[in-house]
Write an enzyme that holds these catalytic residues in place. Structure first.
Site, mmCIF file in Angstrom:
data_model
loop_
_atom_site.group_PDB
_atom_site.id
_atom_site.type_symbol
_atom_site.label_atom_id
_atom_site.label_comp_id
_atom_site.label_asym_id
_atom_site.label_seq_id
_atom_site.Cartn_x
_atom_site.Cartn_y
_atom_site.Cartn_z
ATOM 1 N N THR A 174 -10.350 25.730 -61.203
ATOM 2 C CA THR A 174 -10.493 25.641 -62.654
ATOM 3 C C THR A 174 -10.649 27.069 -63.124
ATOM 4 O O THR A 174 -11.032 27.936 -62.334
ATOM 5 C CB THR A 174 -11.753 24.805 -63.009
ATOM 6 N N ARG A 202 -6.661 10.349 -64.074
ATOM 7 C CA ARG A 202 -8.019 10.813 -63.748
ATOM 8 C C ARG A 202 -8.377 12.027 -64.617
ATOM 9 O O ARG A 202 -7.630 12.983 -64.702
ATOM 10 C CB ARG A 202 -8.085 11.189 -62.264
ATOM 11 N N GLY A 204 -11.239 14.998 -65.289
ATOM 12 C CA GLY A 204 -12.363 15.660 -64.634
ATOM 13 C C GLY A 204 -13.476 16.005 -65.600
ATOM 14 O O GLY A 204 -13.545 15.490 -66.727
ATOM 15 N N ASP A 205 -14.348 16.898 -65.158
ATOM 16 C CA ASP A 205 -15.522 17.275 -65.952
ATOM 17 C C ASP A 205 -15.192 18.284 -67.051
ATOM 18 O O ASP A 205 -15.919 18.384 -68.043
ATOM 19 C CB ASP A 205 -16.602 17.869 -65.043
ATOM 20 N N THR A 224 -17.080 24.608 -62.446
ATOM 21 C CA THR A 224 -15.938 24.331 -61.569
ATOM 22 C C THR A 224 -16.443 23.670 -60.309
ATOM 23 O O THR A 224 -17.522 24.000 -59.820
ATOM 24 C CB THR A 224 -15.158 25.609 -61.233
ATOM 25 N N GLY A 225 -15.660 22.734 -59.798
ATOM 26 C CA GLY A 225 -16.069 22.035 -58.581
ATOM 27 C C GLY A 225 -15.645 20.586 -58.657
ATOM 28 O O GLY A 225 -14.772 20.225 -59.448
ATOM 29 N N GLY A 227 -15.451 17.475 -59.961
ATOM 30 C CA GLY A 227 -15.799 17.124 -61.334
ATOM 31 C C GLY A 227 -16.599 15.856 -61.507
ATOM 32 O O GLY A 227 -17.451 15.770 -62.403
HETATM 33 N N1 ASP Z 1 -13.774 20.552 -61.934
HETATM 34 C C1 ASP Z 1 -12.358 20.353 -61.769
HETATM 35 C C2 ASP Z 1 -12.058 18.885 -61.838
HETATM 36 O O1 ASP Z 1 -12.810 18.095 -61.279
HETATM 37 C C3 ASP Z 1 -11.818 20.911 -60.503
HETATM 38 C C4 ASP Z 1 -12.355 22.254 -60.092
HETATM 39 O O2 ASP Z 1 -13.052 22.905 -60.843
HETATM 40 O O3 ASP Z 1 -12.091 22.705 -58.976
HETATM 41 O O4 ASP Z 1 -11.067 18.522 -62.399
#
Ligand code: ASP
Length: 309
Positions: A174, A202, A204-205, A224-225, A227
């Protein structure tokens, strides 16, 4: 007060040995370019909202990062992009979810911020972009061989029911920016392609306010991560709540939320800034592409646990 801006380009398991030196240099260069783009706004006395928008636009154009050009593919071999921006001074927020079309999804989110809506998805989001003069591109604009290969590898892994040994840099990512401008106003912006091989539809966050993106008068957050965990824990808003209700510093609140996410299995990190310009960049994974730029105009970047240099 002195303005400050931070960016991230994704977090996760990233083995140093699997990232070639020239790739490492390219990641640092991409982060620096985004920091300088945001700083150019702040140095002219511009606002935090414009600064984070410019920084994220630079990262969306860089094919190394999972947003805009270089975004990952869904399991159906398509792009579905999420982006969000929030103005901490006014509480105005705008996001788009699950769309392909704008060259800069963050500009689509910014247009939503200026409208009666907060979050738009699907065809009406695309119609809104066109009506608001947002630059639109063909899906091929987002394509990179690296992300296409990552999808093929992921689909083959699923078919073989094999263990997942990929680096997160191949799996998701992200981009995001947070800033505190000279007036102490805060803003956050986040943009992503999501997770490689994600189910169509889908979300994400990133475009969920309070999860992956948040800004108010206490702090601005871009996460980021994985989500789903950030949504379940309302991670970004939780940091603001801890600061306002428990009197924690931005460092304490962000560290506690990122540690708790890690304990639950939610790998990732975030960037955060408070209204006095304190910045913190915690992550619970092996790395996070990240950087800061303060009044001296010198971009400082890092990937693993080394300090910013
Ligand atoms: N947070 C993002 C998502 O879940 C992915 C990411 O940040 O790596 O879509």
């Amino acid at each position: 007060m002195a303005a400050i801006l931070a960016v991230h380009g994704g977090a996760g398991t990233m083995r140093r040995e699997t990232v070639a030196p020239d790739m490492q240099a390219a990641f640092h260069a991409g982060l620096r370019a985004a920091l300088l783009a945001g700083h150019a706004v702040l140095a002219k006395g511009g606002g935090a909202l414009d600064a984070v928008t410019q920084a994220v636009m630079a990262l969306e154009d860089d094919p190394l990062f999972n947003a805009g050009h270089g975004a990952v593919y869904t399991s159906a071999g398509r792009h579905e992009l999420d982006a969000a921006v929030m103005d901490g001074a006014t509480g105005d927020a705008g996001a788009v979810a699950g769309i392909a079309g704008p060259r800069h999804p963050i500009l689509a989110a910014r247009a939503v911020l200026g409208s009666e809506h907060v979050l738009l998805a699907g065809q009406s989001a695309l119609d809104f972009c066109v009506a608001h003069g947002i630059e639109m591109v063909a899906a091929a604009h987002y394509h990179t061989e690296r992300r296409w290969a990552a999808l093929q590898a992921e689909l083959a892994r699923r078919a073989a029911q094999a263990a997942d040994t990929r680096d997160d840099a191949d799996r998701h990512g992200t981009v995001g920016a947070v800033a505190c401008d000279a007036r102490g106003h805060l803003a956050a912006a986040t943009s992503t392609g999501g997770m490689t091989g994600k189910a169509p539809g889908r979300i994400g966050d990133c475009p969920i306010f309070g999860a992956g993106t948040w800004a108010d008068r206490a702090c601005a957050i871009s996460a980021t991560g994985h989500g789903e965990w950030f949504i379940r824990k309302a991670a970004a808003h939780e940091i603001s709540a801890r600061m306002r209700h428990l009197g924690e510093s931005v460092e304490q609140a962000a560290a506690s939320v990122v540690t708790e996410l890690g304990r639950l299995g939610g790998s990732g990190g975030l960037i955060a800034v408070d209204a006095e310009g304190h910045v913190t960049l915690p992550f619970n994974s092996s790395g996070m592409y990240r950087g800061t730029i303060a009044a001296d105009g010198l971009p400082r970047t890092a990937i693993w646990h080394e300090s910013l240099g």
